[in-house]
Structures are given as C-alpha cells and as structure tokens.
Design a protein around this motif. Structure first.
Motif, PDB file in Angstrom:
ATOM      1  N   PRO A 176       0.808  -1.236   0.000  1.00  0.00           N
ATOM      2  CA  PRO A 176       0.000   0.000   0.000  1.00  0.00           C
ATOM      3  C   PRO A 176       0.835   1.278   0.000  1.00  0.00           C
ATOM      4  N   ASP A 177       1.936   1.284   0.748  1.00  0.00           N
ATOM      5  CA  ASP A 177       2.758   2.494   0.803  1.00  0.00           C
ATOM      6  C   ASP A 177       3.373   2.813  -0.561  1.00  0.00           C
ATOM      7  N   ALA A 178       3.830   1.775  -1.262  1.00  0.00           N
ATOM      8  CA  ALA A 178       4.393   1.995  -2.601  1.00  0.00           C
ATOM      9  C   ALA A 178       3.310   2.479  -3.554  1.00  0.00           C
ATOM     10  N   ALA A 179       2.124   1.865  -3.489  1.00  0.00           N
ATOM     11  CA  ALA A 179       1.023   2.266  -4.370  1.00  0.00           C
ATOM     12  C   ALA A 179       0.632   3.717  -4.130  1.00  0.00           C
ATOM     13  N   SER A 180       0.547   4.118  -2.861  1.00  0.00           N
ATOM     14  CA  SER A 180       0.128   5.490  -2.572  1.00  0.00           C
ATOM     15  C   SER A 180       1.168   6.498  -3.048  1.00  0.00           C
ATOM     16  N   ARG A 181       2.461   6.156  -2.897  1.00  0.00           N
ATOM     17  CA  ARG A 181       3.512   7.076  -3.361  1.00  0.00           C
ATOM     18  C   ARG A 181       3.461   7.245  -4.878  1.00  0.00           C
ATOM     19  N   MET A 182       3.294   6.140  -5.586  1.00  0.00           N
ATOM     20  CA  MET A 182       3.267   6.213  -7.045  1.00  0.00           C
ATOM     21  C   MET A 182       2.019   6.951  -7.538  1.00  0.00           C
ATOM     22  N   GLN A 183       0.880   6.683  -6.922  1.00  0.00           N
ATOM     23  CA  GLN A 183      -0.365   7.314  -7.359  1.00  0.00           C
ATOM     24  C   GLN A 183      -0.388   8.804  -7.073  1.00  0.00           C
ATOM     25  N   ALA A 184       0.463   9.257  -6.155  1.00  0.00           N
ATOM     26  CA  ALA A 184       0.530  10.691  -5.848  1.00  0.00           C
ATOM     27  C   ALA A 184       1.425  11.453  -6.819  1.00  0.00           C
ATOM     28  N   MET A 185       2.165  10.727  -7.656  1.00  0.00           N
ATOM     29  CA  MET A 185       3.087  11.394  -8.579  1.00  0.00           C
ATOM     30  C   MET A 185       2.347  11.952  -9.796  1.00  0.00           C
ATOM     31  N   PRO A 186       2.744  13.133 -10.283  1.00  0.00           N
ATOM     32  CA  PRO A 186       2.156  13.653 -11.519  1.00  0.00           C
ATOM     33  C   PRO A 186       2.566  12.789 -12.704  1.00  0.00           C
ATOM     34  N   THR A 187       1.784  12.845 -13.768  1.00  0.00           N
ATOM     35  CA  THR A 187       2.056  12.001 -14.933  1.00  0.00           C
ATOM     36  C   THR A 187       2.131  12.815 -16.214  1.00  0.00           C
ATOM     37  N   ALA A 188       2.928  12.312 -17.136  1.00  0.00           N
ATOM     38  CA  ALA A 188       2.980  12.811 -18.510  1.00  0.00           C
ATOM     39  C   ALA A 188       2.698  11.617 -19.407  1.00  0.00           C
ATOM     40  N   ARG A 189       1.979  11.827 -20.487  1.00  0.00           N
ATOM     41  CA  ARG A 189       1.543  10.705 -21.305  1.00  0.00           C
ATOM     42  C   ARG A 189       2.066  10.803 -22.741  1.00  0.00           C
ATOM     43  N   LEU A 190       2.599   9.674 -23.202  1.00  0.00           N
ATOM     44  CA  LEU A 190       2.991   9.515 -24.599  1.00  0.00           C
ATOM     45  C   LEU A 190       1.879   8.795 -25.343  1.00  0.00           C
ATOM     46  N   GLU A 191       1.515   9.300 -26.503  1.00  0.00           N
ATOM     47  CA  GLU A 191       0.533   8.622 -27.351  1.00  0.00           C
ATOM     48  C   GLU A 191       1.254   7.661 -28.293  1.00  0.00           C
ATOM     49  N   PRO A 192       0.541   6.679 -28.852  1.00  0.00           N
ATOM     50  CA  PRO A 192       1.174   5.815 -29.859  1.00  0.00           C
ATOM     51  C   PRO A 192       1.739   6.646 -31.001  1.00  0.00           C
ATOM     52  N   PRO A 193       2.837   6.236 -31.604  1.00  0.00           N
ATOM     53  CA  PRO A 193       3.432   7.006 -32.700  1.00  0.00           C
ATOM     54  C   PRO A 193       2.425   7.307 -33.808  1.00  0.00           C
ATOM     55  N   ASP A 194       2.378   8.554 -34.244  1.00  0.00           N
ATOM     56  CA  ASP A 194       1.497   8.933 -35.339  1.00  0.00           C
ATOM     57  C   ASP A 194       2.256   8.835 -36.668  1.00  0.00           C
ATOM     58  N   ASP A 195       1.564   9.132 -37.773  1.00  0.00           N
ATOM     59  CA  ASP A 195       2.185   8.990 -39.096  1.00  0.00           C
ATOM     60  C   ASP A 195       3.446   9.843 -39.254  1.00  0.00           C
ATOM     61  N   PRO A 196       3.422  11.136 -38.873  1.00  0.00           N
ATOM     62  CA  PRO A 196       4.643  11.936 -39.043  1.00  0.00           C
ATOM     63  C   PRO A 196       5.831  11.373 -38.260  1.00  0.00           C
ATOM     64  N   LEU A 197       5.582  10.898 -37.037  1.00  0.00           N
ATOM     65  CA  LEU A 197       6.681  10.362 -36.234  1.00  0.00           C
ATOM     66  C   LEU A 197       7.206   9.058 -36.832  1.00  0.00           C
ATOM     67  N   LEU A 198       6.306   8.140 -37.198  1.00  0.00           N
ATOM     68  CA  LEU A 198       6.744   6.888 -37.799  1.00  0.00           C
ATOM     69  C   LEU A 198       7.506   7.135 -39.101  1.00  0.00           C
ATOM     70  N   SER A 199       7.026   8.063 -39.903  1.00  0.00           N
ATOM     71  CA  SER A 199       7.692   8.363 -41.171  1.00  0.00           C
ATOM     72  C   SER A 199       9.105   8.886 -40.940  1.00  0.00           C
ATOM     73  N   ALA A 200       9.243   9.821 -39.999  1.00  0.00           N
ATOM     74  CA  ALA A 200      10.561  10.392 -39.707  1.00  0.00           C
ATOM     75  C   ALA A 200      11.509   9.330 -39.163  1.00  0.00           C
ATOM     76  N   VAL A 201      11.000   8.471 -38.296  1.00  0.00           N
ATOM     77  CA  VAL A 201      11.838   7.414 -37.727  1.00  0.00           C
ATOM     78  C   VAL A 201      12.283   6.432 -38.806  1.00  0.00           C
ATOM     79  N   LEU A 202      11.376   6.046 -39.692  1.00  0.00           N
ATOM     80  CA  LEU A 202      11.753   5.126 -40.771  1.00  0.00           C
ATOM     81  C   LEU A 202      12.832   5.726 -41.659  1.00  0.00           C
ATOM     82  N   VAL A 203      12.668   6.978 -42.041  1.00  0.00           N
ATOM     83  CA  VAL A 203      13.670   7.630 -42.882  1.00  0.00           C
ATOM     84  C   VAL A 203      15.027   7.621 -42.185  1.00  0.00           C
ATOM     85  N   LYS A 204      15.040   7.941 -40.877  1.00  0.00           N
ATOM     86  CA  LYS A 204      16.295   7.956 -40.117  1.00  0.00           C
ATOM     87  C   LYS A 204      16.899   6.553 -40.028  1.00  0.00           C
TER      88      LYS A 204
END
Length: 220
Positions: free
Chosen positions: A133-161
């Motif tokens: 419980p202590d670990a769960a409460s500490r993690m759930q109190a942390m702010p979050t940033a979210r990555l979305e699945p790669p979109d077409d522009p990102l996949l295209s740029a990565v493939l070219v690279k």
C-alpha cells in the motif's frame, strides 16, 4: 558476402523527432526543474518512445538510468545520492515484494534528498497491481505525462532515419506504404528496417515496394 550488421538505436536529443504524439510529454520532461516534489511518471504504450525520452531526460538532468529488473538488490542509499534517477518499466515491479519495497524506499530517499525522480510505465500506477500500500500510494501521488502511440509523421521520420543509418535511400512513397501497413510501434519500425536491409543484402536487391510487401507478408 553480405553482412547484416547490428544498428544501435540512437537515443540522443538530436535523434528525437517531435510530433503531436510526443510533444506534450517532451514538454513535461523539459520542465523537470518545476516538477511537483521533483517527481514525474512517463506513461505510454510499448513502442511509443519512453526509453528514448528517458535517455534524453537523463542526459539533461545528469540522471542515472535504472531498469526495473535491476532494482532489487541495488544499493538504494548510493543510488539516491546521484544527481537524479530514472527508473524504467516500474510497472514490471508489481507482485514482487522485494521490488515493491525497494521502489518505496527509493522514492522516500530521493524525496528526502530532493533528487529528481522520473519513472516510466505502460499504464497509470493504479493499474500496476502493486501489493504494498505504501508503494502504491507514493506512485499514485506522482504527476504524470503521457505519450501517445506514434502517429504517421513520427513513424515516417523514424523510418527515414533508420534507413539513412543503414545508408539506404528509399522513396517517400515507400515510407508511406510501410507506415500504412505496420504496427504503430517504434520497435517494430526498427525490426522492419533491419529485416528489409537483411533481405536486400542477401538477395542483392534494392529496397522496393515489392521487397517490402514480401517482408510484411512473411512477418504478418
């Protein structure tokens, strides 16, 4: 003789392509000096680029990168004396009592010493299944940033690279063809380019739509 040489992923800031899929998460990591209590969880599906962003942040914050599998048994006191810490795939710790206890103590040590702490995971902490419980409460109190699945522009740029890293020049139409038919996963992009390169070398053929069709069908 054809040699299929391994290509090491480039994980620096200069190799990071910014698109709507990752722009907000990148902005959140860039603002790390203003994180609440110096903590942040980066959430995103497999293959969205969490490891790349973690490496970029680690370079900026002079942080030590730790894989979750290595956390149990780690000298937590020594680790918490580093300038900052990035813990990857923290959701994999769930169900391991020793690992969950280590996560809890690392969090507390870093908080006491005011060291920045970045955690990556594929889902929000409430979905990890932490038993402590202590670990769960500490993690759930942390702010979050979210990555979305790669979109077409990102996949295209990565493939070219990825093709350029292997000194392969491909037509933009081939990149669009691949993007429309592949999984939205940066790891899949690396594997696909490697497979195309290997077959092209083995068969002494250029990387064309026909070759791509064959590789996609074989790996489908």
């Amino acid at each position: 003789m054809a040699f299929d040489l391994p290509a090491r992923p480039a994980l620096g800031r200069a190799d990071l392509f910014v698109s709507p899929a990752n722009a907000l998460a990148l902005a959140a990591l860039d603002g790390w000096r203003d994180w609440p209590q110096g903590r942040m969880i980066l959430i995103g599906p497999h293959g969205a680029g969490k490891t790349h962003l973690a490496h970029v942040w680690a370079a900026e914050a002079d942080a030590v990168l730790v894989d979750s599998a290595a956390l149990p048994g780690t000298d937590l006191d020594a680790l918490a004396r580093e300038a900052a810490v990035a813990l990857e795939d923290a959701d994999h710790l769930a169900g391991d009592a020793e690992a969950e206890a280590a996560l809890f103590h690392l969090h507390n040590l870093l908080a006491e010493r005011r060291r920045p702490f970045l955690v990556t995971a594929s889902a929000p902490p409430r979905d990890w299944g932490l038993d402590l419980p202590d670990a769960a409460s500490r993690m759930q109190a942390m702010p979050t940033a979210r990555l979305e699945p790669p979109d077409d522009p990102l996949l295209s740029a990565v493939l070219v690279k990825l093709f350029a890293d292997r000194q392969i020049t491909v037509a933009p139409s081939l990149v669009a063809f691949l993007v429309a038919r592949m999984e939205r996963d940066l790891g899949t992009a690396r594997a696909l380019v490697a497979a195309l390169d290997a077959r092209a070398l083995a068969q002494q053929r250029p990387v064309t739509r026909q070759l791509a069709t064959e590789v996609l069908e074989d790996n489908g």
